[in-house]
Design a protein around this motif. Structure first.
Motif, PDB file in Angstrom:
ATOM      1  N   VAL A   1       0.841  -1.209   0.000  1.00  0.00           N
ATOM      2  CA  VAL A   1       0.000   0.000   0.000  1.00  0.00           C
ATOM      3  C   VAL A   1       0.870   1.251   0.000  1.00  0.00           C
ATOM      4  CG1 VAL A   1      -1.698   1.323   1.316  1.00  0.00           C
ATOM      5  CG2 VAL A   1      -1.948  -1.147   1.095  1.00  0.00           C
ATOM      6  N   PHE A   2       1.902   1.275   0.853  1.00  0.00           N
ATOM      7  CA  PHE A   2       2.760   2.463   0.891  1.00  0.00           C
ATOM      8  C   PHE A   2       3.437   2.687  -0.448  1.00  0.00           C
ATOM      9  CE2 PHE A   2       6.766   4.652   1.282  1.00  0.00           C
ATOM     10  CZ  PHE A   2       6.386   5.804   1.961  1.00  0.00           C
ATOM     11  N   HIS A   3       3.988   1.604  -1.017  1.00  0.00           N
ATOM     12  CA  HIS A   3       4.723   1.738  -2.281  1.00  0.00           C
ATOM     13  C   HIS A   3       3.804   2.221  -3.403  1.00  0.00           C
ATOM     14  CE1 HIS A   3       8.645   0.835  -4.104  1.00  0.00           C
ATOM     15  NE2 HIS A   3       7.981   0.605  -5.221  1.00  0.00           N
ATOM     16  N   THR A   4       2.560   1.760  -3.379  1.00  0.00           N
ATOM     17  CA  THR A   4       1.616   2.164  -4.423  1.00  0.00           C
ATOM     18  C   THR A   4       1.245   3.635  -4.290  1.00  0.00           C
ATOM     19  OG1 THR A   4       0.704  -0.065  -4.458  1.00  0.00           O
ATOM     20  CG2 THR A   4      -0.634   1.675  -5.460  1.00  0.00           C
ATOM     21  N   VAL A   5       0.803   4.017  -3.097  1.00  0.00           N
ATOM     22  CA  VAL A   5       0.324   5.396  -2.908  1.00  0.00           C
ATOM     23  C   VAL A   5       1.471   6.393  -3.063  1.00  0.00           C
ATOM     24  CG1 VAL A   5      -0.793   7.002  -1.301  1.00  0.00           C
ATOM     25  CG2 VAL A   5      -1.532   4.616  -1.393  1.00  0.00           C
ATOM     26  N   ASN A   6       2.590   6.102  -2.419  1.00  0.00           N
ATOM     27  CA  ASN A   6       3.729   7.024  -2.540  1.00  0.00           C
ATOM     28  C   ASN A   6       4.277   7.009  -3.971  1.00  0.00           C
ATOM     29  OD1 ASN A   6       5.575   8.871  -1.156  1.00  0.00           O
ATOM     30  ND2 ASN A   6       7.137   7.348  -1.642  1.00  0.00           N
TER      31      ASN A   6
ATOM     32  N   ALA B   1       0.041   8.105   2.425  1.00  0.00           N
ATOM     33  CA  ALA B   1       0.595   6.780   2.123  1.00  0.00           C
ATOM     34  C   ALA B   1       0.878   6.019   3.414  1.00  0.00           C
ATOM     35  CB  ALA B   1       1.874   6.927   1.303  1.00  0.00           C
ATOM     36  N   ILE B   2       1.423   6.726   4.408  1.00  0.00           N
ATOM     37  CA  ILE B   2       1.744   6.071   5.684  1.00  0.00           C
ATOM     38  C   ILE B   2       0.467   5.649   6.414  1.00  0.00           C
ATOM     39  CG2 ILE B   2       2.754   6.440   7.982  1.00  0.00           C
ATOM     40  CD1 ILE B   2       4.801   8.322   6.582  1.00  0.00           C
ATOM     41  N   VAL B   3      -0.527   6.558   6.448  1.00  0.00           N
ATOM     42  CA  VAL B   3      -1.780   6.265   7.165  1.00  0.00           C
ATOM     43  C   VAL B   3      -2.534   5.133   6.474  1.00  0.00           C
ATOM     44  CG1 VAL B   3      -4.065   7.208   7.725  1.00  0.00           C
ATOM     45  CG2 VAL B   3      -2.013   8.561   8.183  1.00  0.00           C
ATOM     46  N   LEU B   4      -2.600   5.167   5.145  1.00  0.00           N
ATOM     47  CA  LEU B   4      -3.309   4.112   4.415  1.00  0.00           C
ATOM     48  C   LEU B   4      -2.616   2.759   4.596  1.00  0.00           C
ATOM     49  CD1 LEU B   4      -4.261   5.985   1.116  1.00  0.00           C
ATOM     50  CD2 LEU B   4      -5.842   5.092   2.838  1.00  0.00           C
ATOM     51  N   ALA B   5      -1.286   2.785   4.592  1.00  0.00           N
ATOM     52  CA  ALA B   5      -0.552   1.528   4.805  1.00  0.00           C
ATOM     53  C   ALA B   5      -0.839   0.977   6.197  1.00  0.00           C
ATOM     54  CB  ALA B   5       0.948   1.773   4.621  1.00  0.00           C
ATOM     55  N   ALA B   6      -0.850   1.887   7.194  1.00  0.00           N
ATOM     56  CA  ALA B   6      -1.137   1.440   8.559  1.00  0.00           C
ATOM     57  C   ALA B   6      -2.557   0.889   8.663  1.00  0.00           C
ATOM     58  CB  ALA B   6      -0.936   2.600   9.536  1.00  0.00           C
TER      59      ALA B   6
ATOM     60  N   ILE C   1       1.107  15.922   2.254  1.00  0.00           N
ATOM     61  CA  ILE C   1      -0.156  15.207   2.460  1.00  0.00           C
ATOM     62  C   ILE C   1      -0.094  13.836   1.782  1.00  0.00           C
ATOM     63  CG2 ILE C   1      -2.603  15.200   1.775  1.00  0.00           C
ATOM     64  CD1 ILE C   1      -2.618  18.234   2.264  1.00  0.00           C
ATOM     65  N   GLY C   2       0.496  13.804   0.592  1.00  0.00           N
ATOM     66  CA  GLY C   2       0.640  12.534  -0.128  1.00  0.00           C
ATOM     67  C   GLY C   2       1.454  11.521   0.678  1.00  0.00           C
ATOM     68  N   ILE C   3       2.539  11.994   1.290  1.00  0.00           N
ATOM     69  CA  ILE C   3       3.402  11.093   2.070  1.00  0.00           C
ATOM     70  C   ILE C   3       2.668  10.588   3.311  1.00  0.00           C
ATOM     71  CG2 ILE C   3       5.490  10.977   3.473  1.00  0.00           C
ATOM     72  CD1 ILE C   3       6.688  13.081   1.482  1.00  0.00           C
TER      73      ILE C   3
END
Lengths: 255, 143
Positions: B81-86, B125-130, B120-122
């Motif tokens: 998820v992090f790799h995708t969003v970021n 990515a962290i919040v969505l991954a969590a 915000i993007g970063i």
């Protein structure tokens, strides 16, 4: 080699009025005969306005004149005194001791540059990369005839590149760049930002030539947009922005 | 001093402490990319067990039905998820999208490319991954 010296203990002709002092740790290294760098410590008085460069020059004046440091203008214009100050690349003349909020100031040579001695580093690679991207206007009619005038630009056209013309070639961006940390052949954020500076200049006709130069394996594609270059730039050049805008030309987002 | 070049090396490249959240994202992107590459190789090996028939396949699949296997898969979900969003953020940035416009800089020279959109993007990515990891844990351990 570590030692602590204090100006107050020295016989000096310079009156020292400040009651505040910091410990200045200076990295000493001579590649000709040292195996590794070592720190020498000095206690240096400072005022609210004292810069790190001034503190280093105090050390040279009162304790050890052999400390090697490159400097010239003392006003963030020449780009000579870049060094690692408390772990981050900064200009020594543009960094006040009081703004570092630390009683210990550690100065080291800039990372990713070969060391000449102590705090002085070689700039050959930076200048070679800068030269490689042809940092000048390219056009067929660059020589003006007697009846011609200068190339005119609108304020809007000037705004496209003027920010990047502020570069003083201090090398802080290259020192902070994570790609430069591992890739000796990477052209670096300084040169890439300057490539954008000329590509975005409406007077220039060398866009295709420059894009061809940076479109290689150790060129623009090695930038991963970490943005550290922009955070350390003392002139607000924002190389990360320039590189991404430049990449926009190669990806077809800009023309 | 090990090198004439005085390069920071991998230790310097992987040090996220000096240049803000952007450098943290840079490091997480590298780590998650390497992690997903390792998972990809392991996944090919895992699925190749189908050649051993139903019994072999079931035996190997049981490895992921343990506590360690669930934690491993949770980490994979987070990396993915992090790799995708970021990655979407970085790709947009690479095209010059959202990095600001050139202008005459004013002191103290806050870089426009490190703007709130990318921050915000970063953080997203962290919040969505969590969140994805927590959902994964709930599904795998909530049986």
């Amino acid at each position: 080699m570590a030692q602590v010296s204090s100006i107050a203990d020295e016989q000096t002709s310079t009156p020292v009025s400040s009651s505040k002092s910091i410990t200045l740790r200076i990295s000493r290294y001579n590649p000709k005969h040292d195996e590794s760098s070592q720190f020498m410590e000095f206690s240096v008085p400072y005022e609210k306005w004292t810069t790190v460069l001034e503190a280093i020059l105090e050390v040279k004046k009162h304790f050890d004149h052999s400390v090697a440091v490159r400097y010239s203008c003392r006003q963030a214009t020449c780009g000579s005194c870049g060094m690692m100050i408390n772990g981050k690349p900064r200009l020594a003349c543009f960094t006040k001791i009081s703004e570092l909020n630390s009683n210990v100031i550690t100065v080291e040579p800039m990372n990713n540059f070969p060391i000449i001695r102590d705090l002085a580093v070689k700039f050959e690679r930076l200048f070679d990369s800068h030269h490689k991207i042809k940092p000048y206007l390219i056009r067929d009619d660059s020589e003006l005839e007697s009846d011609e005038r200068e190339f005119l630009q609108s304020p809007k056209e000037v705004e496209q590149y003027i920010q990047f013309a502020n570069c003083i070639k201090c090398g802080l961006c290259n020192s902070a760049c994570p790609t430069m940390a591992t890739d000796s052949s990477f052209v670096g954020p300084q040169a890439l930002a300057q490539a954008y500076r000329y590509v975005a200049d409406s007077r220039d006709k060398g866009k295709d030539t420059r894009l061809k130069i940076i479109d290689e394996s150790h060129g623009i594609w090695r930038c991963h947009f970490a943005g550290s270059c922009s955070q350390v730039c003392p002139k607000g050049v924002d190389p990360a922005m320039g590189i991404q805008l430049l990449r926009g030309y190669l990806l077809g987002f800009r023309s | 001093m090990t090198s004439d070049e005085h390069k920071e090396g991998i230790r310097g490249m992987a040090n996220p402490s000096r240049y803000g959240i952007e450098r943290v994202a840079y490091l997480l992107m590298r780590l998650s990319g390497l992690g997903l590459l390792a998972y990809f190789v392991a996944h090919i090996y895992e699925t190749s067990n189908i050649l051993r028939g139903q019994v072999g396949w079931d035996e190997f699949l049981e490895l992921t039905q343990t506590t360690e296997g669930h934690i491993f898969l949770t980490v994979v979900i987070g990396m993915c998820v992090f790799h995708t969003v970021n990655g979407v953020r970085v790709m947009l940035g690479h095209g010059g999208v959202g990095v600001g416009k050139p202008t005459r800089p004013d002191y103290p020279y806050d870089p426009a490319s490190q703007n709130y959109r990318h921050k915000i993007g970063i953080y997203s990515a962290i919040v969505l991954a969590a969140a994805a990891m927590m959902y994964g844990l709930a599904v795998m351990f909530g049986e």
